[in-house]
Motif scaffolding. Structure first.
Motif, PDB file in Angstrom:
ATOM      1  N   PHE A  52       0.829  -1.206   0.000  1.00  0.00           N
ATOM      2  CA  PHE A  52       0.000   0.000   0.000  1.00  0.00           C
ATOM      3  C   PHE A  52       0.866   1.260   0.000  1.00  0.00           C
ATOM      4  CE2 PHE A  52      -1.938   3.362   2.623  1.00  0.00           C
ATOM      5  CZ  PHE A  52      -3.039   3.684   1.860  1.00  0.00           C
ATOM      6  N   LEU A  53       1.888   1.270   0.894  1.00  0.00           N
ATOM      7  CA  LEU A  53       2.726   2.467   1.021  1.00  0.00           C
ATOM      8  C   LEU A  53       3.575   2.699  -0.217  1.00  0.00           C
ATOM      9  CD1 LEU A  53       3.898   2.046   4.715  1.00  0.00           C
ATOM     10  CD2 LEU A  53       2.372   3.833   3.846  1.00  0.00           C
ATOM     11  N   ARG A  54       4.031   1.595  -0.840  1.00  0.00           N
ATOM     12  CA  ARG A  54       4.852   1.749  -2.046  1.00  0.00           C
ATOM     13  C   ARG A  54       4.013   1.965  -3.293  1.00  0.00           C
ATOM     14  NH1 ARG A  54       8.803  -3.083  -0.013  1.00  0.00           N
ATOM     15  NH2 ARG A  54      10.154  -1.737   1.233  1.00  0.00           N
ATOM     16  N   GLY A  55       2.709   1.849  -3.121  1.00  0.00           N
ATOM     17  CA  GLY A  55       1.789   2.084  -4.226  1.00  0.00           C
ATOM     18  C   GLY A  55       1.963   1.096  -5.351  1.00  0.00           C
ATOM     19  N   LEU A  63       1.158   9.951   1.027  1.00  0.00           N
ATOM     20  CA  LEU A  63       1.595   8.978   2.039  1.00  0.00           C
ATOM     21  C   LEU A  63       0.949   9.294   3.391  1.00  0.00           C
ATOM     22  CD1 LEU A  63       5.436   8.392   1.712  1.00  0.00           C
ATOM     23  CD2 LEU A  63       3.653   6.654   1.682  1.00  0.00           C
ATOM     24  N   PRO A  64       0.474   8.284   4.121  1.00  0.00           N
ATOM     25  CA  PRO A  64       0.002   8.579   5.470  1.00  0.00           C
ATOM     26  C   PRO A  64       1.159   9.024   6.347  1.00  0.00           C
ATOM     27  CG  PRO A  64      -0.314   6.246   4.914  1.00  0.00           C
ATOM     28  CD  PRO A  64       0.451   6.866   3.803  1.00  0.00           C
ATOM     29  N   LYS A  65       0.922   9.978   7.238  1.00  0.00           N
ATOM     30  CA  LYS A  65       1.991  10.485   8.107  1.00  0.00           C
ATOM     31  C   LYS A  65       2.120   9.620   9.374  1.00  0.00           C
ATOM     32  CE  LYS A  65       3.389  14.348   6.074  1.00  0.00           C
ATOM     33  NZ  LYS A  65       3.111  13.809   4.720  1.00  0.00           N
ATOM     34  N   ILE A  66       0.990   9.017   9.726  1.00  0.00           N
ATOM     35  CA  ILE A  66       0.965   8.254  10.983  1.00  0.00           C
ATOM     36  C   ILE A  66       0.525   6.824  10.697  1.00  0.00           C
ATOM     37  CG2 ILE A  66      -0.208   8.022  13.226  1.00  0.00           C
ATOM     38  CD1 ILE A  66      -0.496  11.181  12.987  1.00  0.00           C
ATOM     39  N   ILE A  67       1.257   5.909  11.324  1.00  0.00           N
ATOM     40  CA  ILE A  67       0.859   4.512  11.180  1.00  0.00           C
ATOM     41  C   ILE A  67       0.579   3.944  12.570  1.00  0.00           C
ATOM     42  CG2 ILE A  67       1.618   2.205  10.462  1.00  0.00           C
ATOM     43  CD1 ILE A  67       3.413   3.577   8.385  1.00  0.00           C
ATOM     44  N   LEU A  68      -0.589   3.280  12.721  1.00  0.00           N
ATOM     45  CA  LEU A  68      -0.910   2.533  13.946  1.00  0.00           C
ATOM     46  C   LEU A  68      -0.632   1.061  13.625  1.00  0.00           C
ATOM     47  CD1 LEU A  68      -4.259   4.221  14.989  1.00  0.00           C
ATOM     48  CD2 LEU A  68      -2.002   4.589  15.992  1.00  0.00           C
ATOM     49  N   ARG A  86      12.088   1.193   7.652  1.00  0.00           N
ATOM     50  CA  ARG A  86      13.245   1.992   8.060  1.00  0.00           C
ATOM     51  C   ARG A  86      14.393   1.870   7.062  1.00  0.00           C
ATOM     52  NH1 ARG A  86      10.128   4.935  10.502  1.00  0.00           N
ATOM     53  NH2 ARG A  86       9.661   4.623  12.706  1.00  0.00           N
ATOM     54  N   LYS A  87      14.370   0.778   6.288  1.00  0.00           N
ATOM     55  CA  LYS A  87      15.386   0.622   5.243  1.00  0.00           C
ATOM     56  C   LYS A  87      15.015   1.408   3.981  1.00  0.00           C
ATOM     57  CE  LYS A  87      15.632  -4.025   5.544  1.00  0.00           C
ATOM     58  NZ  LYS A  87      15.985  -5.390   5.117  1.00  0.00           N
ATOM     59  N   ASP A  88      13.718   1.675   3.883  1.00  0.00           N
ATOM     60  CA  ASP A  88      13.195   2.347   2.671  1.00  0.00           C
ATOM     61  C   ASP A  88      13.345   3.853   2.836  1.00  0.00           C
ATOM     62  OD1 ASP A  88      11.558   3.410   0.647  1.00  0.00           O
ATOM     63  OD2 ASP A  88      10.461   1.492   0.568  1.00  0.00           O
ATOM     64  N   ASP A  89      14.088   4.508   1.920  1.00  0.00           N
ATOM     65  CA  ASP A  89      14.343   5.948   2.022  1.00  0.00           C
ATOM     66  C   ASP A  89      13.076   6.780   2.033  1.00  0.00           C
ATOM     67  OD1 ASP A  89      16.997   5.907   2.375  1.00  0.00           O
ATOM     68  OD2 ASP A  89      17.524   6.160   0.248  1.00  0.00           O
ATOM     69  N   LYS A  90      12.090   6.300   1.290  1.00  0.00           N
ATOM     70  CA  LYS A  90      10.862   7.080   1.189  1.00  0.00           C
ATOM     71  C   LYS A  90       9.992   6.957   2.423  1.00  0.00           C
ATOM     72  CE  LYS A  90      10.391   6.993  -3.822  1.00  0.00           C
ATOM     73  NZ  LYS A  90       9.815   6.208  -4.929  1.00  0.00           N
ATOM     74  N   LEU A  91      10.159   5.822   3.111  1.00  0.00           N
ATOM     75  CA  LEU A  91       9.233   5.529   4.213  1.00  0.00           C
ATOM     76  C   LEU A  91       9.850   5.674   5.605  1.00  0.00           C
ATOM     77  CD1 LEU A  91       7.679   2.277   2.692  1.00  0.00           C
ATOM     78  CD2 LEU A  91       6.785   4.592   2.506  1.00  0.00           C
ATOM     79  N   LYS A  92      11.169   5.903   5.649  1.00  0.00           N
ATOM     80  CA  LYS A  92      11.840   5.776   6.953  1.00  0.00           C
ATOM     81  C   LYS A  92      11.484   6.864   7.969  1.00  0.00           C
ATOM     82  CE  LYS A  92      16.207   7.891   5.498  1.00  0.00           C
ATOM     83  NZ  LYS A  92      17.586   7.546   5.122  1.00  0.00           N
ATOM     84  N   ASN A  93      10.868   7.979   7.502  1.00  0.00           N
ATOM     85  CA  ASN A  93      10.549   9.032   8.466  1.00  0.00           C
ATOM     86  C   ASN A  93       9.103   8.994   8.961  1.00  0.00           C
ATOM     87  OD1 ASN A  93       9.339   9.802   6.186  1.00  0.00           O
ATOM     88  ND2 ASN A  93      10.208  11.858   6.079  1.00  0.00           N
ATOM     89  N   LEU A  94       8.391   7.917   8.658  1.00  0.00           N
ATOM     90  CA  LEU A  94       7.000   7.827   9.100  1.00  0.00           C
ATOM     91  C   LEU A  94       6.905   7.662  10.615  1.00  0.00           C
ATOM     92  CD1 LEU A  94       5.503   5.476   6.371  1.00  0.00           C
ATOM     93  CD2 LEU A  94       5.183   7.943   6.585  1.00  0.00           C
ATOM     94  N   SER A  95       5.896   8.321  11.214  1.00  0.00           N
ATOM     95  CA  SER A  95       5.651   8.140  12.655  1.00  0.00           C
ATOM     96  C   SER A  95       4.838   6.874  12.854  1.00  0.00           C
ATOM     97  CB  SER A  95       4.826   9.303  13.210  1.00  0.00           C
ATOM     98  OG  SER A  95       5.586  10.455  13.222  1.00  0.00           O
ATOM     99  N   VAL A  96       5.424   5.971  13.622  1.00  0.00           N
ATOM    100  CA  VAL A  96       4.723   4.703  13.852  1.00  0.00           C
ATOM    101  C   VAL A  96       4.402   4.570  15.329  1.00  0.00           C
ATOM    102  CG1 VAL A  96       4.862   2.189  13.627  1.00  0.00           C
ATOM    103  CG2 VAL A  96       5.955   3.654  11.906  1.00  0.00           C
ATOM    104  N   PHE A  97       3.132   4.325  15.602  1.00  0.00           N
ATOM    105  CA  PHE A  97       2.719   4.019  16.974  1.00  0.00           C
ATOM    106  C   PHE A  97       2.371   2.538  17.026  1.00  0.00           C
ATOM    107  CE2 PHE A  97       2.126   8.513  16.592  1.00  0.00           C
ATOM    108  CZ  PHE A  97       2.412   9.019  17.849  1.00  0.00           C
TER     109      PHE A  97
END
Lengths: 148, 555
Positions: A52-55, A63-68, A86-97
């Protein structure tokens, strides 16, 4: 009174990665109770969430900013999913709860080592979960997120 | 020098030989002196016989002879003066018969070698008497003639002859007296000889006694030197061996007798012990491959050592096998235990999700129906949620229990005073409850969370189950040997002895959960942690007397 999670005027997208249908309903119900109207996307496991995130199936507008994130899921668990993003450059800054039933130290340590924003134990009663979501909502509202 | 040589020779002799020699020596001495004594006695006896044989007959014979001479003299004197046929016949008889027998007696008696001088004198006297006898015969012949025809001239010549023989007879008599005295002297000398021989005999006896004494002393000395001393020395050594001290010894004299053999045997015994000691030491130190030297086929100690070595080797193998199997069992058990804990953890974790689902759904139904529900249905819903909560508690306890135990990392020194305060600050303590804490609780080593859990379990147990109007909890701790013993005492309802073990079993509660909401896992968790650290826990209590929960922690 605007309780919604926003960035300026725009509501940030939230992705819920959860395999239990009741838990999904639980989140939805808690959002509703707290008048959280942010767009909520749902994936049933880590693999699905990555796609989903990589489309890779259908292109993602934003991109969603927050992931539960739940930890115990079929196909790909929460910790594995975290490692992947965290390995993915595009996704590594997402806030994950992390929202889980696991009270294991190991899970907590592993999760925090992967830069999560918080670790929340799913409480048994609805009432306390609604309170928890309310607190989260307040927290999200406080935070600023980078623009794309 | 001579003595040393003698002793060396004695050592080389067999005891039997030595004894035989000394016996022989004593016997020879006794024999020699006995023979000497016998000979002396015989000699004395001979002298006695000689004295008995010679003394009185010689004297009496000489006396008889003297008497004969005297009688013949007086007869011959009387004949010329008167006509006397009787006297003449008597003289004739003496001259013909009596003289001859007397002379023969005397000569015979004087045949003894010691009487040679006397014999000579007697023969001399006899010769002289024979001449007198011729004159006497003439006198008889003259007398016969005178009876026929009286002749004065003849009478005169008879008187002359009478005078001559009278003097001569007196001379012979004197001579014979002297001879008698000489004979007496000879016998006196013989008697003196006899006494001398008896004296010699007594000396001889004295010497014999002395010689026997000297020989006895010598034999005592030799026995002491050659038998008693070495036996004493040897028994001293054997005593030490008997006391277990195994020593080396060398006899200072090379001996070839039985004592020497005995010393050799003892040396053999000691050497045997020495070898066995070395072997036993080696076996004791774990050398089970050592060869046990056998003194002979009858060496029982050797056999016993061999058996000991073999059995030890076998038991070592068995112990090693047992240890190996125990180790593998242990590893398997640890694995199983971990698996069990893991199983409990995963199971309880997985049980929690549907439970939460049930709870959520129940809440939503309750919310959605809200005022449409009858009060009874509401009560059921509350009961349903209560049971769900209880189940969550049970599952959480299983989780905690499955993870309880010694946390291997971060073992630190913990001041239990601070720990108890910390636990109390985190507990709900009723207003009327008093907590008494020992001034100086000891310091223990452990993981902070583990020790917190343990103190929390016992303290909350003491507070929560206390039904007293004025609850009192007393916390003490002191060192006992290698352990530290803590005691948490309360004045609660107490526990009957039959439940003392049961309180430590997970999910065992003494009261209905509907009456007192209590999972019943705390003490089980506490016990698991304590035992993992090598401690113990137990209860001292009677119904209605309060309870004392003890637990120990390694110091």
């Amino acid at each position: 009174m605007n309780n919604n999670l926003n960035m300026g005027d725009k509501l940030v997208n939230i992705l819920l990665v959860e395999d239990d249908e009741v838990d999904v309903m639980n989140v939805k119900r808690a959002f509703k109770k707290n008048n959280v109207t942010n767009p909520l996307f749902i994936c049933n496991n880590g693999l699905e969430a990555l796609e989903f995130l990589r489309g890779s199936k259908e292109p993602l507008a934003e991109l969603p900013k927050i992931i539960l994130l739940d930890l115990n899921m079929p196909k790909m668990g929460g910790i594995e999913f975290l490692r992947e993003i965290r390995k993915d450059d595009k996704l590594k800054n997402l806030s994950v709860f992390v929202m889980t039933t696991s009270n294991e130290d190991k899970d907590k340590v592993d999760a925090y080592n992967l830069n999560i924003a918080g670790y929340i134990l799913k409480p048994l009663s609805m009432e306390r979960f609604v309170e928890a979501v309310s607190t989260l909502n307040n927290y999200w509202k406080l935070c600023e997120y980078p623009e794309h | 020098m001579f003595f040393e040589g003698l002793i060396r020779r004695l050592y080389k002799m067999r005891i039997g030989t030595r004894t035989a020699i000394s016996f022989f020596a004593v016997i020879m001495v006794v024999l020699a002196f006995t023979v000497g004594a016998l000979l002396l006695l015989q000699y004395g006896k001979n002298i006695d016989i000689k004295i008995a044989k010679s003394y009185s007959p010689v004297i009496s014979s000489i006396k008889n002879y003297q008497d004969l001479i005297e009688e013949s003299g007086s007869l011959a004197y009387d004949i010329p003066l008167e006509k006397n046929t009787l006297k003449k016949n008597r003289l004739r008889h003496i001259l013909k018969r009596v003289y001859n027998s007397h002379k023969l007696d005397l000569i015979n008696i004087c045949q003894e070698p010691g009487l040679a001088d006397i014999k000579k004198r007697v023969i001399n006297a006899d010769k002289r008497f024979e001449k007198i006898m011729l004159v006497q015969k003439e006198i008889i012949a003259f007398s016969d003639t005178l009876e026929k025809n009286n002749n004065l001239a003849l009478r005169d010549s008879m008187l002359v002859r009478r005078e001559v023989i009278e003097t001569e007879i007196n001379n012979i008599k004197l001579d014979l007296n002297e001879t008698s005295l000489m004979a007496i002297a000879v016998f006196n000398r013989l008697t003196t000889q006899k006494f001398a021989s008896y004296r010699t005999l007594s000396y001889l006896l004295l010497i014999m006694i002395f010689a026997i004494m000297v020989l006895s002393l010598l034999s005592v000395y030799i026995t002491n030197v050659t038998i008693i001393q070495p036996i004493k020395e040897l028994s001293g050594i054997l005593d030490e061996v008997g006391e277990g001290k195994i020593i080396n010894f060398q006899s200072h004299i090379a001996r070839e007798d039985e004592i020497g053999e005995m010393i050799n045997s003892a040396q053999k015994v000691v050497q045997g012990f020495k070898t066995k000691e070395q072997v036993a030491n080696a076996i004791g130190k774990g050398d089970y491959e050592i060869k046990v030297p056998m003194l002979s086929r009858k060496d029982r100690l050797g056999k016993a050592l061999t058996e000991m070595r073999d059995n030890l080797k076998l038991s070592k193998q068995r112990v090693e096998e047992t240890i190996y199997s125990l180790e593998s069992t242990n590893i398997r058990l640890e694995k199983k235990n971990k698996e069990l804990d893991q199983f409990a953890y995963i199971t309880s974790h997985d049980l929690k999700s549907p439970l939460r689902g049930i709870n959520n759904l129940a809440e939503w139904i309750e919310e959605d129906l809200d005022d449409k529900m009858t009060p009874e249905s509401k009560k059921y819903f509350n009961l349903l949620k209560g049971r769900v909560h209880r189940m969550e508690g049970l599952i959480n306890s299983i989780l905690t229990y499955s993870r309880a135990g010694k946390t291997l990392e971060t073992q630190i020194e913990i001041d239990t005073n601070e720990m108890v305060i910390d636990v109390l600050n985190n507990s709900d303590i009723p207003e009327n409850c008093s907590i008494l804490i020992d001034d100086k609780l000891p310091i223990i080593v452990g993981n902070k969370r583990d020790t917190f859990e343990v103190f929390n379990v016992f303290i909350s147990n003491a507070i929560n189950h206390n039904t007293s109007q004025e609850p009192v909890v007393n916390i003490t701790g002191k060192r006992k040997g290698t352990l530290i013993e803590f005691c948490i005492a309360d004045n609660g309802p107490g526990i009957e002895p039959e439940f003392h073990q049961k309180v430590y079993t997970i999910f065992q509660t003494l009261e209905r959960r509907d009456d007192v909401e209590n999972i019943g896992a705390g003490l089980a968790i506490g016990k698991k942690i304590i035992e993992d650290y090598g401690g113990e826990t137990w209860v001292q209590s009677e119904k209605g007397m309060g309870a004392k929960f003890y637990f120990t922690w390694p110091a």
